[in-house]
Motif scaffolding. Sequence first.
Motif, mmCIF file in Angstrom:
data_model
loop_
_atom_site.group_PDB
_atom_site.id
_atom_site.type_symbol
_atom_site.label_atom_id
_atom_site.label_comp_id
_atom_site.label_asym_id
_atom_site.label_seq_id
_atom_site.Cartn_x
_atom_site.Cartn_y
_atom_site.Cartn_z
ATOM 1 N N ASP A 74 0.843 -1.206 0.000
ATOM 2 C CA ASP A 74 0.000 0.000 0.000
ATOM 3 C C ASP A 74 0.874 1.251 0.000
ATOM 4 O O ASP A 74 1.756 1.382 0.850
ATOM 5 N N PRO A 75 0.630 2.203 -0.895
ATOM 6 C CA PRO A 75 -0.395 2.218 -1.949
ATOM 7 C C PRO A 75 -0.006 1.373 -3.163
ATOM 8 O O PRO A 75 -0.842 1.075 -4.005
ATOM 9 N N ARG A 89 -6.533 -1.581 -1.059
ATOM 10 C CA ARG A 89 -5.665 -1.007 -2.098
ATOM 11 C C ARG A 89 -4.548 -1.984 -2.469
ATOM 12 O O ARG A 89 -4.225 -2.161 -3.650
#
Length: 263
Positions: free
Chosen positions: A27-28, A70
Amino acid sequence: MTRIDSTFARLQAEGRKAFVAYIMAGDPDIETSLAVMKGLPSAGVDVIELGLPFTDPMADGPTIQLAGQRALEGGMTLDKTLQMVRDFRAGDNDTPIVLMGYYNPIYSRGVDTFLAQANEAGIDGLIIVDLPPEEDDELCIPAQKAGLNFIRLATPTTDDRRLPKVLQNTSGFVYYVSITGITGAAAAEATDVGPEVARIKAKTDLPVIVGFGIRTPEASQAIASVADGCVVGSAIVGELASGKPVEEVLSFVSGLAGGAHSA
């Protein structure tokens, strides 16, 4: 001794508190999370908690749930998480790494296979939030035999009858959850945490590290002052979620670490 054991022994000898930082693997995206991970030790992080993305993270609040989503949407897997650890270890063989997550991905892989791969990659400990002490034969005991610490969570609802069961096979450190509920939900208060940490430390020689509800250097200092250190997760993950560059995220982490280390 694991890297975790060695780190806490060194900190105790130096009279310093520990700062533990949590990030979600992938993440991201993989590149950014690896860059942050590599920068954490220089920002003052003593132990890294690396989140393993999972589809049903029942103990996590919205910030970390979204981070996991994500990561999964970006293609993060258990194999890629282990590779992230290997990539980190190529430049850092000292900083302890604790893999934090849920049992399903490990169960699906097979415990023996997973433990061999985790050891080879350079993971030092596990926090698996949905495996209670009654299931120690499932993963906890095999992990310890494989040389990994198995870190248990204690909470405000862990009473004196339950506490010995929670502590019996724990190693590395005890993670005290400062609030009831999910991650990122409320602010931790040192006046509430202090007596609970003392209660746990009366039953174990392990360090007690406090997490949940710590968002500022001031809170980091206050909580670390009544424990052996503190953990920050949601606040760091939130900085990443806002799209800030790696350098700004690491600067934020450095402030939190400075708070803990000044306790």
